[in-house]
Each structure stands twice: as C-alpha cells, then as structure tokens.
Design an enzyme around this catalytic site. Structure first.
Site, short mmCIF file in Angstrom:
data_model
loop_
_atom_site.label_atom_id
_atom_site.label_comp_id
_atom_site.label_asym_id
_atom_site.label_seq_id
_atom_site.Cartn_x
_atom_site.Cartn_y
_atom_site.Cartn_z
N HIS A 90 0.80 -1.24 0.00
CA HIS A 90 0.00 0.00 0.00
C HIS A 90 0.83 1.28 0.00
O HIS A 90 0.52 2.23 0.72
CB HIS A 90 -0.94 0.00 1.19
CG HIS A 90 -2.03 -1.04 1.15
ND1 HIS A 90 -2.51 -1.56 -0.03
CD2 HIS A 90 -2.70 -1.67 2.15
CE1 HIS A 90 -3.46 -2.46 0.25
NE2 HIS A 90 -3.58 -2.55 1.55
N HIS A 115 -9.59 1.82 0.70
CA HIS A 115 -9.50 0.68 1.62
C HIS A 115 -10.57 0.76 2.72
O HIS A 115 -10.27 0.52 3.89
CB HIS A 115 -8.10 0.62 2.23
CG HIS A 115 -7.66 -0.76 2.61
ND1 HIS A 115 -8.48 -1.62 3.34
CD2 HIS A 115 -6.51 -1.43 2.39
CE1 HIS A 115 -7.81 -2.76 3.54
NE2 HIS A 115 -6.62 -2.67 2.97
N GLU A 152 -11.81 -4.11 -2.52
CA GLU A 152 -10.93 -3.09 -3.07
C GLU A 152 -10.71 -3.32 -4.56
O GLU A 152 -10.04 -4.26 -4.96
CB GLU A 152 -9.59 -3.12 -2.35
CG GLU A 152 -9.67 -2.97 -0.84
CD GLU A 152 -8.47 -3.61 -0.16
OE1 GLU A 152 -7.37 -3.03 -0.26
OE2 GLU A 152 -8.61 -4.68 0.45
#
Length: 344
Positions: free
Chosen positions: A109, A178, A309
C-alpha cells in the site's frame, strides 16, 4: 440534490508537518458520507436499512488521533501502488527500484508513508469533492513526479470514486480505497450473516507472504466460487477458511460493470460495487484482533468487516502476464469505482 459541507476535523501533529485536516460531508436523501483531507479517508458512511433508519457502515475513528496512529488503512486511498509488491523490488526501463518493506518481506500500500498518511488539497464540487496532490519524484522510492486527483461524488444512493494520475517518468501505479464495511452497522460483532457475491471466473492463488504465485486459477469447484451469493459465516465454515485476502480477476474491460455485491438480509442493506478496474481484492478483516478501539470505543474484532478493493492485480509490476501496471509520461491513469447502496 447532494449537499456538501466542510468543517475542521483536527490539526496534524507537528512531527507530521502540522496542517489542518478538514472533513467534507456529502449528503443525499439516502446516503451521508464524511471524507477527510488526510488520506482521502472515508471516515463515515451512513445508509438506510429497510426500516428507513440510517446506520454508519464503515469502520474508523471519532477523532483525528485515531487516524494518525497505526491502523489498517481504515477508509483511506492507498498508493502509489495498492496491495503488495514482492520484496519491494521492480525494474522499469532497465533501472531497479527498491521500496521500503512494511509487510514482512514485501512492500504494501505505498510503503512507510503512502497516500493514506498525507494531506491532500481539496476543491469543493457541486455534488462532491476533488482532492489533489503531487507525489514528488523518489517519494517512497517511486520514480517520477506524479500528479493525482481523487474525486468523490454522491448522487442518490451512488458514491463514485474517480482516480486520475499523470507522471513525468514511467512509474507503477495502482490506486484504491480501503474502506472496511459492515452493513449491520460499524461496531457489529462480525460479518458472518452477510451475503457476498463476486463476478469472477478466476482468482490469484498466493504464497505464504500473500504474493500471487503467478497462476490464474479457475474458481469453479473451489471456495473461491462466489459467482452466486454465499452466506459468509457458513461458507468459511464449510471450507474451513480463516478468511479471504485474495484478488479476484474481473472481466478485462474499460467499461463500467457490476463486479460484486454484499447484502445484509436482517437490515436489508445492500451494496453493489461497479468498476473499470481489472481486479478486486476481497478481504474479510482477518487481522483485526480487538486491539483497536474505533468509533464509540468499540473494539474491532476479527471478521467484523470486509473490504472490496477494486484495483489492478497484486505484484503486477513483476508479472508480465498480469494487466499492465505502468503509467508513462503523456498518458493518463483514469479509473472509477461506484458503490451503490440500497435497502430491500
């Protein structure tokens, strides 16, 4: 009509560069969503059940302090590259890049200080909010000055999230939001009574560090076949699963299409996910362990939320047969995901 309001949510700590964090409230007749200028975070999302009562269905915190401490990306936009890059390494145009490793042996991420941890510049729109930031060349180890726009617009029961980006050097990019959902209402014990379906004929098996092996496997006859709705608790039990944290491979098309649906029969709340992206990561909050106290001081337990996601496939930069993960100068990255809420 969508109403848009802005207010001060808090002040960033000095060691994080200070700066005022604003909260933007988008409100239609059926949905109310609160979004922060920190990390473009969806801090609250209220939607109606069949009884007409509103309930907040995303996990998060009541105060800024919760978001500035360590948490599992609640509600945030993650990037430059969402999901995992194996060993934090990739090669672009003959040059090898090494990223910070923040997920065992991998980069996750966006690294140590990804897009979720920085302040974005907001611009209020008639029906939403557009956030902008320039990610400088070399930030978190990534090449190129990257200009990024994330736009949230609300129309009735539909929240659209558009991601655009332009770069000065060829760079990998993969943006997603997210948010952790529980359609029974955030703070509810678990998601076992939710029905989930995902329009995918294949998924990506992973190694023990959650990196795809490279195989694109058919869902047919496996626990990953979610083409018809399954009741989550019963499904996990039936297949002796600890939960999901996998990429489902969607039909490759640039057009909007329905890719997943979550429904909570007791309240009637349902959420449809539509996207232009080639993949969707289905995650069932396996790492929540009760140590984090969220809104209303509720402890968030394992399997108390799910994430859907929309994104490119994990580690696509290192897998030539996965969808293209590179953005080049002169091109534009442009993807949209629509979350459609209703009650039946």
């Amino acid at each position: 009509m969508t109403e848009v309001k802005r207010e001060v949510f808090g002040q960033m700590p000095q060691e994080e560069g200070g700066g005022v964090v604003e909260k933007f409230v988008l409100k239609s007749d059926s949905v109310k969503v609160e979004i922060l200028s920190l990390g473009c975070i969806i801090a609250a999302l209220e939607t109606k059940g069949r009884d007409g009562e509103f309930s907040d269905v995303v996990l998060g915190f009541d105060t800024l302090e919760g978001y500035t401490r360590k948490h599992p990306f609640f509600g945030a936009v993650v990037g430059r590259v969402a999901n995992r890059i194996a060993k934090g390494r990739f090669t672009v145009e003959g040059k090898e890049y090494q990223l910070f490793l923040n997920n065992g042996p991998n980069s996750l991420h966006g690294g140590a200080r990804g897009f979720d941890k920085v302040l974005w510049s907001p611009q209020v729109l008639p029906n939403g909010i557009c956030f902008f930031r320039l990610s400088p060349d070399g930030e978190e180890g990534y090449p190129g000055d990257l200009k990024v726009w994330v736009t949230y617009t609300l129309s009735g029961g539909e929240l659209a999230i558009n991601y655009r980006a332009q770069t000065s050097k060829t760079t990998p990019i993969n943006l997603t939001n997210h948010a952790y959902f529980n359609l029974a209402g955030q703070g509810s014990r678990d998601i076992y009574d939710h029905e989930i379906s995902i329009e995918a004929d294949s998924y990506l098996p992973v190694d023990d560090t959650k990196i795809p092996t490279g195989e694109v496997a058919a869902v047919q006859g496996t626990s990953f076949d979610l083409r018809q709705p399954v009741e989550l608790g019963k499904h996990l039990q039936k297949f002796h699963l600890d939960g999901f944290d996998h990429n489902f491979c969607l039909q490759q098309a640039q057009a909007r299409r329905l890719v997943a649906r979550a429904r909570h029969p007791p309240t009637g709340r349902a959420m449809e996910v539509h996207t232009t992206q080639p993949g969707i990561q289905f995650y069932t909050g396996n790492n929540l362990d009760g140590s984090l106290k969220g809104k209303g001081a509720v402890a968030y337990l394992k399997h108390s939320a799910f994430c859907l996601e929309t994104q490119n496939w994990p580690d696509a930069i290192n897998k030539p047969h996965f969808p293209n993960a590179l953005l080049r100068p002169g091109e534009e990255y442009n993807h949209t995901t629509w979350l459609v809420f209703n009650a039946a």
